[in-house]
Design a protein around this motif. Structure first.
Motif, short mmCIF file in Angstrom:
data_model
loop_
_atom_site.label_atom_id
_atom_site.label_comp_id
_atom_site.label_asym_id
_atom_site.label_seq_id
_atom_site.Cartn_x
_atom_site.Cartn_y
_atom_site.Cartn_z
N THR A 135 0.82 -1.21 0.00
CA THR A 135 0.00 0.00 0.00
C THR A 135 0.85 1.26 0.00
O THR A 135 0.31 2.35 -0.13
CB THR A 135 -0.96 0.02 1.20
OG1 THR A 135 -0.23 -0.24 2.39
CG2 THR A 135 -2.05 -1.01 1.02
N GLY A 136 2.15 1.13 0.16
CA GLY A 136 3.03 2.26 -0.10
C GLY A 136 3.19 3.28 0.99
O GLY A 136 2.34 4.14 1.17
N PRO A 137 4.31 3.23 1.76
CA PRO A 137 4.57 4.26 2.77
C PRO A 137 4.80 5.63 2.15
O PRO A 137 4.58 6.65 2.80
CB PRO A 137 5.84 3.75 3.46
CG PRO A 137 6.48 2.82 2.49
CD PRO A 137 5.36 2.20 1.72
N THR A 138 5.23 5.66 0.89
CA THR A 138 5.42 6.96 0.23
C THR A 138 4.11 7.70 0.07
O THR A 138 4.10 8.92 -0.03
CB THR A 138 6.05 6.76 -1.16
OG1 THR A 138 5.21 5.89 -1.93
CG2 THR A 138 7.42 6.15 -1.06
N VAL A 139 3.00 6.97 0.05
CA VAL A 139 1.69 7.59 -0.12
C VAL A 139 0.97 7.73 1.21
O VAL A 139 0.33 8.75 1.50
CB VAL A 139 0.83 6.75 -1.09
CG1 VAL A 139 -0.46 7.48 -1.42
CG2 VAL A 139 1.60 6.44 -2.35
N ILE A 140 1.07 6.70 2.06
CA ILE A 140 0.34 6.69 3.32
C ILE A 140 0.77 7.82 4.24
O ILE A 140 -0.07 8.50 4.85
CB ILE A 140 0.52 5.32 4.02
CG1 ILE A 140 -0.31 4.25 3.33
CG2 ILE A 140 0.13 5.41 5.49
CD1 ILE A 140 -1.81 4.44 3.46
N ALA A 141 2.09 8.05 4.36
CA ALA A 141 2.57 9.06 5.30
C ALA A 141 1.99 10.45 5.03
O ALA A 141 1.46 11.09 5.95
CB ALA A 141 4.10 9.09 5.30
N PRO A 142 2.06 10.97 3.78
CA PRO A 142 1.44 12.28 3.54
C PRO A 142 -0.07 12.29 3.76
O PRO A 142 -0.63 13.29 4.24
CB PRO A 142 1.78 12.57 2.07
CG PRO A 142 2.94 11.70 1.75
CD PRO A 142 2.76 10.47 2.59
N LEU A 143 -0.75 11.18 3.42
CA LEU A 143 -2.20 11.13 3.61
C LEU A 143 -2.56 11.16 5.09
O LEU A 143 -3.51 11.83 5.50
CB LEU A 143 -2.77 9.87 2.96
CG LEU A 143 -2.81 9.85 1.42
CD1 LEU A 143 -3.42 8.54 0.93
CD2 LEU A 143 -3.59 11.03 0.88
#
Length: 623
Positions: A135-143
């Motif tokens: 699911t991608g930490p690169t996407v989850i963190a900013p969200l």
């Protein structure tokens, strides 16, 4: 003209353009309160396939894939570095289920969606399906930063993203090895042996790297100024060695290394983590720009109704169903299960690994292997845009936001802190009063304010309090040194412009003056702890009033010549704590919190249901 098309953009200019677009997109998203990833994706598409200004494969050539691989490794390491086991608390069961049950089920569901919706062969579906569980930490963190979720659903999404990233890559490796065995008729036993040895070596290398680094730092074998460079070089070495043993196992190795260091209780951990966070912001920005810019128009034009059917089936079936099954009969409430089930943004790891295995499958003779990169990009783009705009409303609908409007944390229990907390609560803001001394919290407890008994800088506070609920800190104890420590330590997390403290008693003396890098901002009249509390004892009070076109800040000043502005709350819910030199906003419907002498209530004075001063006719009586 032909020469210009062949040579393309200068690599140095290319790097500069990627940096400007990446960081610029994040800054613009912060200003506009939009999902940063959506803007980064759009910026990459515009300068890449849109205008043709940047073609990463042409500008950077053979360095493109190694750069992406190293960037993803650093991002995953930083993700592992944030995962302290104590932060799991009541989310531990959910995380285990999402990884051990949800992962395999997600692999099967994603493979089925690829085969029946996208029309891929079972060989390509099995390989790509393994990658799709990430699911991608690169996407989850900013969200998560934007949506301000409650602690447990945020922990579930964050841990799942970090842990499943290397697991998904290894699942793709396993499926690819099976495809190679079936096509080349090599030994199944040898392939399984290579897989097991590679995974074991990756875990061993990651653990050894983390243990060795922690031991070296703890025994002062590395000077302070070299700790970050040593960490960075060791990270690259662990990744490279593990990846050379089994491709994509380096992601697992660096994740294990980050987890080990995060749980080693290192004195330098805070500095290391902050450096990695800054590096990760730059890398996430750059990777998303490169990923989007590297897409060509033919690939984008190849998307059709089967691509749409595939994306919809993943979002509505292949993601929610495995999550709901995995979390069934657990202690996770159904609202949290729904939020996690319908939040599955994919990131750069998916695109990078999918593109690599797509090329390898095509080289083996799998006809539809070259379609994997296009489907991966479509899934990432769709989920990034969808969840970027819907996570906050969905969390609000399910009641999973920590707060709608972030509040204020007051460190130090006192009469002044309690009075300010009650005034802030009139503005419908969350307020927390914290103090290591239980007796100092008596007034706040009696007033019904939320309190925390303990050191706000302790691990207990980090694990028990939802810091995301608050975006401003006021250090207001009777200990100037502790106030300075709190303000300095929390400034990187909250932002230096959001951390305040009461005036230090001896700061006018050159002998006791501290540098500007330490401490927080001035607040209200810039008084010391004793001056602020003495003012209340003399009959002053905090009051709230609403400004309008009829009642401007000038009218308020005429009514309250001695009044001290403390904060203003804009109609959009934006709170500003004011210093002695700050001016009050003149925006319509701004609510002003100020400190003024108590006044005798007159007949024409009225208060509304929120406790605000109100106008009678064209005057502001008693203000």
């Amino acid at each position: 003209m032909a020469v210009a098309e062949t040579s393309g953009l200068d690599p140095v200019l290319g790097f500069a353009l990627v940096g400007v677009l990446g960081v610029g997109s994040q800054w613009l998203a912060w200003r506009l309160r939009m999902p940063a990833i959506v803007l980064m994706l759009a910026a990459g598409l515009v300068v890449g396939p849109g205008l043709g200004l940047l073609d990463p494969s042409r500008e950077f050539g053979d360095l493109m894939q190694p750069m992406l691989a190293i960037a993803v490794a650093i991002i995953l390491f930083e993700g592992g570095l944030t995962l302290n086991f104590q932060s799991l608390s009541d989310a531990a069961t959910g995380v285990r289920r999402l990884v051990l049950i949800g992962g395999p089920l997600g692999w099967l569901a994603s493979s089925a969606a690829l085969h029946w919706a996208a029309g891929l062969s079972w060989e390509s579906s099995a390989v790509f399906g393994g990658i799709m569980i990430v699911t991608g930490p690169t996407v989850i963190a900013p969200l998560l930063r934007q949506a301000r979720l409650k602690r447990r659903p945020a922990a579930l999404l964050q841990w799942e993203a970090i842990v499943n990233d290397p697991v998904g890559a290894l699942a793709a490796v396993l499926a690819f090895e099976v495809v190679v065995v079936l096509r080349d008729a090599t030994s199944v036993g040898a392939a399984i042996t290579d897989m097991v040895v590679g995974i074991a070596m990756a875990v061993a290398l990651g653990a050894a790297g983390g243990w060795g680094l922690a031991r070296a730092f703890r025994n002062a074998l590395v000077p302070e100024y070299m700790k970050v460079p040593v960490l960075f070089v060791l990270l690259l070495a662990v990744f490279a060695v593990s990846d050379s043993i089994l491709h994509e196992s380096g992601l697992l190795a660096v994740t294990v290394m980050g987890l080990w260091i995060a749980n080693a209780d290192l004195p330098s951990y805070a500095e290391l983590r902050r450096f990695k966070e800054h590096a990760t912001i730059l890398l996430v920005s750059g990777v998303f720009i490169l990923m989007a810019a590297n897409m060509d128009r033919s690939t984008l034009l190849a998307m059709n109704w089967t691509t749409l059917l595939f994306v919809v089936s993943v979002i509505l079936i292949a993601r929610p169903l495995p999550v709901l099954v995995a979390l069934a009969f657990s202690n996770i409430p159904w609202r949290e299960r729904l939020l996690v089930a319908f939040t599955g943004p994919r990131g750069v790891v998916l695109v990078a690994v999918a593109g690599l295995f797509g090329e390898r499958l095509a080289a083996l003779g799998v006809a539809d292997g070259d379609r994997i990169a296009m489907l991966a990009f479509a899934l990432v783009a769709a989920t990034v845009v969808l969840h970027g705009f819907t996570l906050t409303p969905l969390a609000r609908l399910l009641g999973q936001r920590a707060t709608e409007t972030p509040g204020v944390m007051i460190v130090g229990g006192s009469r002044w802190a309690t009075a300010l907390g009650l005034a802030l609560r009139k503005l419908d803001l969350p307020v927390l009063v914290s103090d290591p001394n239980h007796a100092h919290l008596r007034l706040a407890r009696e007033a019904g304010l939320d309190t925390f008994w303990g050191d706000i800088l302790s691990e207990a506070a980090e694990h028990k309090l939802d810091f995301v609920t608050y975006d401003k800190v006021i250090a207001a104890t009777d200990n100037d040194a502790y106030n300075t420590l709190v303000a300095t330590d929390l400034a990187p997390e909250f932002g230096r412009e959001h951390v305040f403290q009461l005036k230090r008693m001896r700061q006018a003396s050159a002998r006791h003056a501290l540098p500007a890098t330490l401490g927080g901002q001035k607040i209200a009249a810039d008084e010391t702890y004793f001056e602020a509390n003495a003012r209340l004892a003399e009959g002053w009070e905090f009051r709230v009033t609403k400004l309008s076109a009829e009642f401007t800040p000038e009218h308020w000043r005429e009514r309250n010549p001695e009044g001290v502005p403390v904060a203003d709350l804009g109609p959009g819910g934006t709170l500003r704590l004011l210093g002695p030199e700050d001016k009050v906003k003149e925006t319509e419907d701004t609510r002003l919190l100020f400190l003024a002498p108590k006044r005798e209530e007159r007949k024409e004075d009225r208060r509304d249901e929120n406790g605000n001063d109100t106008l009678k006719g064209a005057t502001a009586a008693g203000r």
